[in-house]
Motif scaffolding. Structure first.
Motif, PDB file in Angstrom:
ATOM      1  N   ILE A   1       0.931  -1.025  -0.135  1.00  0.00           N
ATOM      2  CA  ILE A   1      -0.352   0.111  -0.209  1.00  0.00           C
ATOM      3  C   ILE A   1       0.543   1.157   0.350  1.00  0.00           C
ATOM      4  O   ILE A   1       1.677   1.141   0.581  1.00  0.00           O
ATOM      5  CB  ILE A   1      -1.227   0.246   1.124  1.00  0.00           C
ATOM      6  CG1 ILE A   1      -1.481  -1.243   1.223  1.00  0.00           C
ATOM      7  CG2 ILE A   1      -1.809   1.599   1.076  1.00  0.00           C
ATOM      8  CD1 ILE A   1      -2.811  -0.986   2.711  1.00  0.00           C
ATOM      9  N   LEU A   2       0.690   1.994  -0.773  1.00  0.00           N
ATOM     10  CA  LEU A   2       1.306   3.853  -1.361  1.00  0.00           C
ATOM     11  C   LEU A   2       0.409   4.297   0.182  1.00  0.00           C
ATOM     12  O   LEU A   2      -0.679   4.016  -0.919  1.00  0.00           O
ATOM     13  CB  LEU A   2       2.138   3.757  -2.447  1.00  0.00           C
ATOM     14  CG  LEU A   2       2.816   3.505  -2.519  1.00  0.00           C
ATOM     15  CD1 LEU A   2       3.691   3.024  -2.092  1.00  0.00           C
ATOM     16  CD2 LEU A   2       1.909   1.320  -3.368  1.00  0.00           C
ATOM     17  N   TYR A   3       0.727   5.568   0.418  1.00  0.00           N
ATOM     18  CA  TYR A   3       0.266   6.760   1.290  1.00  0.00           C
ATOM     19  C   TYR A   3      -0.300   7.411   0.816  1.00  0.00           C
ATOM     20  O   TYR A   3       1.430   8.534  -0.041  1.00  0.00           O
ATOM     21  CB  TYR A   3      -0.087   6.327   2.023  1.00  0.00           C
ATOM     22  CG  TYR A   3      -0.560   5.457   2.920  1.00  0.00           C
ATOM     23  CD1 TYR A   3       0.734   4.398   3.480  1.00  0.00           C
ATOM     24  CD2 TYR A   3      -1.109   5.245   3.168  1.00  0.00           C
ATOM     25  CE1 TYR A   3       0.343   3.416   4.471  1.00  0.00           C
ATOM     26  CE2 TYR A   3      -1.958   3.851   3.967  1.00  0.00           C
ATOM     27  CZ  TYR A   3      -0.578   3.183   4.096  1.00  0.00           C
ATOM     28  OH  TYR A   3      -1.038   1.081   4.883  1.00  0.00           O
ATOM     29  N   LEU A   4      -0.597   8.540   0.274  1.00  0.00           N
ATOM     30  CA  LEU A   4       0.081  10.474   0.259  1.00  0.00           C
ATOM     31  C   LEU A   4      -0.588  11.045   0.850  1.00  0.00           C
ATOM     32  O   LEU A   4      -1.999  11.337   0.924  1.00  0.00           O
ATOM     33  CB  LEU A   4      -1.038   9.901  -1.322  1.00  0.00           C
ATOM     34  CG  LEU A   4      -0.758  12.488  -1.838  1.00  0.00           C
ATOM     35  CD1 LEU A   4       1.465  12.691  -1.842  1.00  0.00           C
ATOM     36  CD2 LEU A   4      -1.050  12.697  -2.632  1.00  0.00           C
ATOM     37  N   GLN A   5      -0.331  11.863   1.850  1.00  0.00           N
ATOM     38  CA  GLN A   5      -0.870  12.492   3.150  1.00  0.00           C
ATOM     39  C   GLN A   5      -0.678  13.808   2.695  1.00  0.00           C
ATOM     40  O   GLN A   5       0.375  14.090   2.132  1.00  0.00           O
ATOM     41  CB  GLN A   5       0.023  12.369   4.317  1.00  0.00           C
ATOM     42  CG  GLN A   5      -0.222  13.467   5.184  1.00  0.00           C
ATOM     43  CD  GLN A   5      -1.635  13.006   5.806  1.00  0.00           C
ATOM     44  OE1 GLN A   5      -1.720  11.576   6.297  1.00  0.00           O
ATOM     45  NE2 GLN A   5      -2.373  14.086   6.784  1.00  0.00           N
ATOM     46  N   MET A   6      -1.956  14.507   2.431  1.00  0.00           N
ATOM     47  CA  MET A   6      -1.795  15.718   1.983  1.00  0.00           C
ATOM     48  C   MET A   6      -2.792  16.659   3.040  1.00  0.00           C
ATOM     49  O   MET A   6      -3.528  16.625   3.683  1.00  0.00           O
ATOM     50  CB  MET A   6      -3.115  15.713   0.781  1.00  0.00           C
ATOM     51  CG  MET A   6      -3.111  14.851  -0.460  1.00  0.00           C
ATOM     52  SD  MET A   6      -3.616  15.095  -1.437  1.00  0.00           S
ATOM     53  CE  MET A   6      -5.708  14.414  -0.549  1.00  0.00           C
TER      54      MET A   6
END
Length: 129
Positions: free
Chosen positions: A80-85
């Motif tokens: 799983i890859l995440y993008l915290q914005m």
């Protein structure tokens, strides 16, 4: 067949945060490069951030201060890859897509859509003022 499934989008007010997830299922390649792209209404799709299996990351200029791309622990059964914005603004409103390729990322991975064989369906992010 490899599948990418994004999640985590939604509607927030300006200044809010969201964390997007991109799960790569049935992915058996030894390497990966994943890029998050986004496309706002009436605009071309643009790269947001990249990460590969080595942990190397790259960000678009607009994302460097507010976005963080990461991956789950290597020993996890799921990829799983995440993008915290953070500090989202109305101009961040877009459909966000993750895309994967079975290689290390290069400097072109942030903008070269043609590199990526696998794409998710996208998750909508809407930021209100």
């Amino acid at each position: 067949q490899v599948r990418l499934l994004e999640s985590g989008g939604g509607s927030v007010q300006a200044g809010g945060s969201l964390r997007l997830s991109c799960e790569l299922s049935r992915y058996t390649y030894s390497k990966y490069c994943v890029t998050w792209f986004r496309q706002a209404p009436g605009k071309e799709r643009e790269g947001v951030a990249t990460i590969d299996i080595s942990g190397k990351t790259n960000y678009a200029d607009f994302a460097k201060e507010r976005y963080t791309i990461s991956k789950n622990p290597k020993d996890s059964a799921r990829l799983i890859l995440y993008l915290q914005m953070n500090n989202l603004q109305p101009e961040d409103t877009a459909m966000y897509y993750c895309a994967a390729d079975s290689a290390y990322c290069s400097s072109a991975s942030l903008w070269s859509e043609r590199q990526f064989r696998y794409w998710g369906q996208g998750t909508q992010v809407t930021v209100s003022s």
